[in-house]
Design an enzyme around this catalytic site. Structure first.
Site, PDB file in Angstrom:
ATOM      1  N   CYS A 143      -2.071   3.101   1.453  1.00 11.93           N
ATOM      2  CA  CYS A 143      -1.371   4.587   1.246  1.00 11.93           C
ATOM      3  C   CYS A 143      -0.295   4.508   3.033  1.00 11.93           C
ATOM      4  O   CYS A 143       0.861   4.491   3.003  1.00 11.93           O
ATOM      5  CB  CYS A 143      -1.495   5.862   0.987  1.00 11.93           C
ATOM      6  N   GLU A 165      -4.411  13.257  -1.457  1.00 12.53           N
ATOM      7  CA  GLU A 165      -3.998  12.613  -0.581  1.00 12.53           C
ATOM      8  C   GLU A 165      -2.730  11.448  -1.379  1.00 12.53           C
ATOM      9  O   GLU A 165      -3.806  10.346  -2.122  1.00 12.53           O
ATOM     10  CB  GLU A 165      -4.988  11.989   0.119  1.00 12.53           C
TER      11      GLU A 165
END
Length: 501
Positions: A303, A269
């Protein structure tokens, strides 16, 4: 993570004492093999909180041996009922709830996270995710298959084995749970390397894991640096899977190391430069608030941050005005203090990188609407910053800033904004604001992103898969798909004398 009803936020724990600073292997605390320690810094004060044992390859080797032993056929962990694994995870969630105040205070102190946010959303999200994984423990199963011939065929979902899990510094406790929850629920054993900036909540969790009753070797926690401890996990020949949350640059190194070693399974990720598109027919109040939240939450250290904001031309000026007004309301300071909206960036390196990108925006011709510099003379604080008149070729429109910087761009047509939104190597998340259902579905289908939020932003829940397209990663976390990322699928075919339908 969101919830319809939130508990009242208490005051942070006073006189916090750091209890756990050693390496956790086989349910015991160890000094590092090298004898080295490293400092852990409070980003709000720039002061040393404590020193933690610095693990490296030798310590990872010890942890892998313990995890492999715990995963042996016939071990207490391998022979444990799946429902009992679930009970242990439920127990761990209950212990987190019991120690919620301490964990939230520790997370805010070590990571610079606003305490109320840490208590409500980080801890709340951790507990929900852990319970979700606990519920799945005895529901991961195979199927029987009507294969041709006199053959009885079925599939098994089996644990992968020893899993290395490398945790980031922006959501250290939440990412810890996202990693260990599905791994343990499926019967794997784990070696966790927390980020060197934020190891303290992971080490405290080690004590709760032991208290909950997990067998020795099932969970091992080795704090250390990426180029040493992290690299040892990625290239280890006896680790079966590695999961990493962090930068795309490091993610590439991990995948390369996994391929060059034993071709271990990889879940990544990674970074993002997520587009958020606001059409002229959107509810402006809602769009301004979510776009603001989407980029300024946790000092922009997310993120999925809505870091490329596209606003339709006819409402652009008003949207900019409201966004600047909203950003100016922020109160900066020590994240443990009440009334604070924004804490510090995690460290000097990140702080300086953000300021450098802000300077690039000024030099390349973007209009600085507010902020634009350091805040205060102690701690790694950056002023909430808004740029208008941003063009797609500017660094602030292309590079992941990971800071409290909002760049607002203008668009004229639907086709144009879709092309511009997809013109990036990233593909983690996106947002769409419109009252037109057809437009919402058309745009969300066209966007190259792992998750698209419509008329909201950053709404995550444990039931929903999360992950990226393109260079934002491989695989998924959370949801049913996130559970299966920690299993191998085996087919068993048995010859029988006669098959009957």
């Amino acid at each position: 993570m969101s919830s319809p009803a939130q508990p009242e936020v208490p005051a942070p724990l006073a006189n916090l004492k750091i209890q756990y600073t050693k390496i956790f292997i086989n349910n015991e605390w160890h000094d590092s093999v090298s004898g080295k320690k490293f400092p852990v810094i409070n980003p709000a004060t720039e002061e040393v909180i404590c020193h933690v044992e610095e693990g490296d390859k030798a310590d990872i080797d010890k942890a892998v041996k313990a995890a492999r032993q715990a995963f042996q056929i016939g071990s207490p962990w391998r022979t444990m009922d799946a429902s009992e694994r679930g009970r242990l995870l439920y127990k761990l969630a209950d212990l987190m709830e019991r120690d919620r105040l301490l964990l939230a205070t520790l997370e805010a102190t070590n990571g610079g996270k606003v305490f109320a946010s840490s208590y409500l959303f980080d801890l709340g999200g951790c507990i929900k995710a852990l319970k979700y994984c606990a519920g799945w423990a005895d529901k991961v199963h195979g199927q029987t298959i009507p294969s041709d011939g006199d053959i009885f065929t079925y599939t098994r979902r089996e644990p992968i084995g020893v899993c290395g899990q490398i945790i980031p510094w922006n959501f250290p406790l939440l990412m810890f749970i996202w990693k260990i929850g599905p791994a343990l629920g499926c019967g794997n054993t784990v070696i966790v390397k927390p980020a060197e900036q934020t190891p303290l909540t992971a080490l405290y969790m080690a004590s709760l894991i032991k208290e909950a009753g997990f067998p020795p070797g099932v969970v091992n926690i080795v704090p250390g640096y990426g180029p040493t401890a992290g690299a040892a996990i990625s290239s280890h020949m006896d680790i079966d899977k590695v999961a990493f949350t962090g930068s795309t640059q490091v993610g590439k190194l991990i995948k390369e190391a996994a391929g060059k070693s034993n071709l271990k399974r990889v879940t990544l990720e990674l970074g993002g430069k997520s587009p958020c598109i606001v059409f002229a027919d959107a509810d402006l109040d809602t769009a301004v608030e979510f776009a603001h939240y989407g980029v300024f939450y946790h000092q922009g250290q997310c993120c999925v941050a809505a870091s490329r904001l596209f606003v339709e031309e006819s409402i652009y000026d008003e949207f900019v005005r409201r966004s600047v007004e909203r950003a100016k309301k922020y109160v900066l300071g020590n994240p443990l203090n009440s009334g604070i909206n924004q804490g510090p960036q995690i460290d000097k390196e990140q702080h300086d990188k953000i300021l450098d990108l802000i300077e690039s925006g000024k030099k390349e011709g973007a209009k600085l609407e507010c902020g634009g510099g350091r805040w205060g003379n102690k701690g790694y604080f950056v002023q909430p910053t808004v740029f208008s008149n941003v063009t797609d070729d500017m660094r602030i429109a292309k590079e992941e800033i990971f800071g409290p910087v909002q760049q607002i761009m203008k668009f004229k047509s639907l086709d144009d904004v879709i092309k511009r939104a997809n013109n990036t190597s990233y593909g983690l998340a996106a947002g769409v604001f419109t009252k037109d259902l057809d437009k919402a579905i058309t745009v969300s289908s066209a966007l190259q992103a792992g998750v698209v939020w419509v008329n909201c932003y950053m709404m995550l829940s444990a039931q929903c898969p999360f992950g990226g397209f393109k260079m934002s990663g491989n695989g998924r976390e959370l949801g049913e798909h996130g559970i299966y990322e920690y299993t191998e699928l085996k087919t068993v075919a048995i010859k029988i004398s006669q098959k009957n339908s």
